[in-house]
Design an enzyme around this catalytic site. Structure first.
Site, PDB file in Angstrom:
ATOM      1  N   HIS A  59     -12.949  13.871  40.043  1.00 29.33           N
ATOM      2  CA  HIS A  59     -12.169  15.042  40.489  1.00 29.33           C
ATOM      3  C   HIS A  59     -12.292  15.226  42.001  1.00 29.33           C
ATOM      4  CE1 HIS A  59     -10.475  19.161  39.155  1.00 29.33           C
ATOM      5  NE2 HIS A  59     -10.147  18.922  40.403  1.00 29.33           N
ATOM      6  N   ASP A 304     -14.906  18.389  42.232  1.00 26.07           N
ATOM      7  CA  ASP A 304     -13.727  19.139  42.669  1.00 26.07           C
ATOM      8  C   ASP A 304     -13.734  19.264  44.201  1.00 26.07           C
ATOM      9  OD1 ASP A 304     -11.368  20.524  42.748  1.00 26.07           O
ATOM     10  OD2 ASP A 304     -12.126  22.345  41.787  1.00 26.07           O
TER      11      ASP A 304
HETATM   12 ZN   LIG Z   1      -8.432  22.150  39.431  1.00 25.09          ZN
END
Ligand SMILES: [Zn+2]
Length: 425
Positions: A59, A304
């Site tokens: 991610h 992320d």
């Molecule tokens: Zn997201």
């Protein structure tokens, strides 16, 4: 080269032992005890270190094409190798979005020229990530996509998402949910709770996440598509994932280090520096997610990684850009979050499991496998965001002492990062 004296941890093969690894022509050539260097072989002394199959961050917002002021292929993948990652999966919220074979071809060529690690594209579910019309999943898969997601946004129209899942069903390529109901969320800037009320800012309740998790798991079940829930933030979503898994849905999930360590209370201290999607939740959620990691219920440690310029992050809570830089702190931050996690689980969540979910090579070090290797050790260090390779310098971990550090990152037998501050001992 020879990686010597380390503790080899490879959950895919059930290996946890003091073993040396010889690498030749980009592949693992030999694994054994007390291997001796031959000829002019480089030796990486790994005493006191754990040697693992290369870490994969599934991610990452790499920002190219379109947002090179936030991050470039060079800076993002340099940040990756400094963080111990030999591969990353990059999200499609670029400009243009990763929604056509042409854009994926451009990315593949630029990665081949400029990247420091492997880069796997996550293609958009819908054209332009507008949530209106499915992109051509088969063409995108043929062009190298390893997963489908509109990450950054939720596909709000359930019919569109269901049609996309049906059309892609035969590919058995994983769909990744960014789960936030945009209508419930509205213009929220943090979690809806005591702190948002106190600060007088709009908040987004946890149900904004789990109403979408619930919907997406039903579609995954109906369409028999492998599904992955990104950046899980609430314990109710976790319960839904576990229930779906029990009923036979092929579902995996990831956490981020910030959702394990920080809470909505952090917004009081850091303001815009704690602004992220999904928002930092109350302590009960953070604790439940840490417990779930220990219980083996979470599959993946992701970051992320979402870099922005300093100017974009400089605004107040309402106006600042959303997200943190994460690649260069991940190994230490997860060790801080869950210090008692056994090494084989730590490696599985960083390497074995993301490789399996994405269906990519790696996640294992067997003779003949390509030599993507991550070496790390228990060595405390203080985070200094100004020293990051990433253009993004905003992380709530800035200034924190983290207990674990990356010592070396080897991609296809080539050392792409070596910790110069301490060096292997
Ligand atoms: Zn997201």
């Amino acid at each position: 080269m020879l990686v010597r004296g380390g503790r080899l941890v490879d959950p895919a093969q059930g290996i946890d032992a003091r073993l040396d690894v010889r690498i030749r022509e980009g592949a693992v050539a030999e694994i054994g005890e007390h291997l001796q260097p031959r000829g002019d072989e480089d030796v990486l002394e790994a005493q006191g270190c754990i040697v693992a199959p290369g870490f994969i961050d599934m991610h990452v917002h790499l920002r190219e094409p379109g947002y090179a002021e936030k991050e470039t292929i060079e800076t993002g993948t340099e940040a990756a190798v400094r963080g111990g990652f030999t591969a990353i999966a990059c999200m499609p919220n670029t400009n243009p979005a990763l929604d056509s074979p042409g854009v994926l071809a451009w990315l593949r060529d630029e990665v081949a020229r400029r990247a420091r690690c492997r880069v796997y594209p996550v293609a958009a579910i819908t054209l332009g990530r507008r949530g209106e019309e499915p992109a051509d999943a088969h063409a995108l898969r043929a062009a190298g996509a390893v997963a489908f997601s509109d990450d950054g946004n939720t596909v709000m129209n359930a019919r569109v998402l269901r049609d996309a899942a049906r059309a892609a069903g035969d590919l058995q390529t994983v769909f990744i949910s960014h789960a936030e109901d945009e209508h419930i969320k509205g213009d929220a800037v943090m979690h809806d709770g005591a702190v948002s009320h106190e600060l007088g800012v709009p908040g987004s309740p946890s149900i904004a996440e789990y109403v979408i998790v619930s919907r997406d798991l039903l579609i995954a079940h109906e369409m028999h598509v492998p599904w992955h829930i990104a950046h899980l933030s609430s314990h109710v979503s976790l319960a839904m994932v576990l229930r779906a898994r029990e009923s036979g849905v092929n579902v995996s999930c990831e956490v981020t280090p910030h959702h394990l360590v920080f809470t909505d209370e952090t917004v009081r201290d850091l303001g815009a520096g704690a602004k992220v999607n999904p928002p930092l939740r109350p302590q009960d959620d953070a604790r439940a997610l840490r417990d779930a990691v220990r219980a083996g219920q979470i599959d993946v440690f992701a970051t992320d990684h979402a870099p922005h310029t300093a100017a974009e992050k400089a605004g107040d809570l309402r106006t600042a850009a959303v997200g943190f830089t994460g690649l260069e702190v991940a190994v230490g931050a997860y060790a801080l979050a869950v210090p008692d996690l056994p090494p084989e689980r730590f490696v599985a969540m960083f390497s074995t499991n993301p490789a399996r979910i994405l269906g990519v090579a790696g996640g294992r070090l067997r003779v003949g496998d390509r030599a993507d290797v991550t070496v790390f050790a228990e060595r405390p260090w203080r985070v200094d965001a100004t020293a990051f390779a990433s253009k993004g310098k905003s992380t709530p971990f800035d200034g924190r002492v983290l207990p674990r550090r990356v010592v070396a990152t080897i991609v296809a037998g080539e050392t792409r990062y070596r910790d110069k501050a301490t060096g292997p001992t």
